[in-house]
Scaffold this motif. Structure first.
Motif, PDB file in Angstrom:
ATOM      1  N   TYR A   1      42.066 -17.951 151.212  1.00  0.00           N
ATOM      2  CA  TYR A   1      42.390 -19.223 150.567  1.00  0.00           C
ATOM      3  C   TYR A   1      43.673 -19.821 151.144  1.00  0.00           C
ATOM      4  O   TYR A   1      43.819 -21.033 151.197  1.00  0.00           O
ATOM      5  CB  TYR A   1      42.547 -19.037 149.061  1.00  0.00           C
TER       6      TYR A   1
ATOM      7  N   ASP B   1      40.431 -23.334 150.264  1.00  0.00           N
ATOM      8  CA  ASP B   1      41.159 -23.890 149.126  1.00  0.00           C
ATOM      9  C   ASP B   1      41.019 -25.418 149.195  1.00  0.00           C
ATOM     10  O   ASP B   1      41.922 -26.120 149.623  1.00  0.00           O
ATOM     11  CB  ASP B   1      42.619 -23.460 149.171  1.00  0.00           C
TER      12      ASP B   1
ATOM     13  N   GLU C   1      40.872 -15.983 143.993  1.00  0.00           N
ATOM     14  CA  GLU C   1      41.549 -17.119 144.633  1.00  0.00           C
ATOM     15  C   GLU C   1      42.921 -16.753 145.188  1.00  0.00           C
ATOM     16  O   GLU C   1      43.577 -17.582 145.805  1.00  0.00           O
ATOM     17  CB  GLU C   1      41.650 -18.285 143.660  1.00  0.00           C
TER      18      GLU C   1
ATOM     19  N   SER D   1      46.755 -23.754 146.104  1.00  0.00           N
ATOM     20  CA  SER D   1      47.638 -22.640 146.460  1.00  0.00           C
ATOM     21  C   SER D   1      48.979 -23.112 147.007  1.00  0.00           C
ATOM     22  O   SER D   1      49.925 -22.338 147.095  1.00  0.00           O
ATOM     23  CB  SER D   1      46.965 -21.729 147.485  1.00  0.00           C
TER      24      SER D   1
END
Length: 120
Positions: free
Chosen positions: A50, A100, A11, A105
Motif C-alpha cells: 500500500y 492505496d 492496509e 496512507s
C-alpha cells in the motif's frame, strides 16, 4: 547500499526502507533515487504494498528534502525514536503505492507518537 523489507498486515502492508547510504564521492548523481526507485518498484509490482515508509532524523533537513523530492511526505513524528543522549525525534515519511487508491496512507496523523506506539 539499501536495506529494505516488506512488512505489515491488511492496509498496513508496506515496504520499509531500513537504510539507504551512498558514499560521499558518489553523491548527487542520482544513486539514492535509483535505489529508492528499485525498492518502490519491488513494493509495487512484487509485494503489492500500500505504501513505502522510512524514518529520518527530524534534524536531517537535507535527507527530508531529498525524500520529499522523491514524493514522500511526513506522516507522523515519533518522539525520542533515536536513542542516545538527546533522544532525537524521527519523522515517519511515507509514499503511497497505486494499491492505496485514496492515498490515505499519506494523510498526516496530526499528532506525535512514541516508539512503543509503532505498529511494526
Amino acid at each position: 547500499y539499501m536495506l529494505g523489507k516488506a512488512e505489515g498486515e491488511g492496509e498496513l502492508w508496506h515496504g520499509h526502507v531500513s537504510a539507504v547510504t551512498v558514499a560521499p564521492a558518489y553523491r548527487r548523481i542520482g544513486l539514492a533515487k535509483t535505489l529508492m526507485d528499485d525498492l518502490e518498484d519491488k513494493c509495487e509490482n512484487v509485494y503489492k504494498a500500500y505504501f513505502v515508509d522510512l524514518f529520518v532524523r527530524a534534524s536531517n533537513q537535507l535527507a527530508i528534502g531529498m525524500y520529499e523530492k522523491f514524493g514522500y511526505v511526513p506522516y507522523r513524528r515519533v518522539l525520542g525514536y533515536y536513542t542516545g543522549d538527546d533522544g532525537e525525534d524521527a519523522f515517519d515519511m511515507r509514499k503511497s503505492m497505486s494499491r492505496d487508491i485514496s492515498k490515505k496512507s499519506m494523510v498526516p496523523l496530526g499528532r506525535p507518537i512514541r516508539p512503543e506506539d509503532l505498529e511494526w
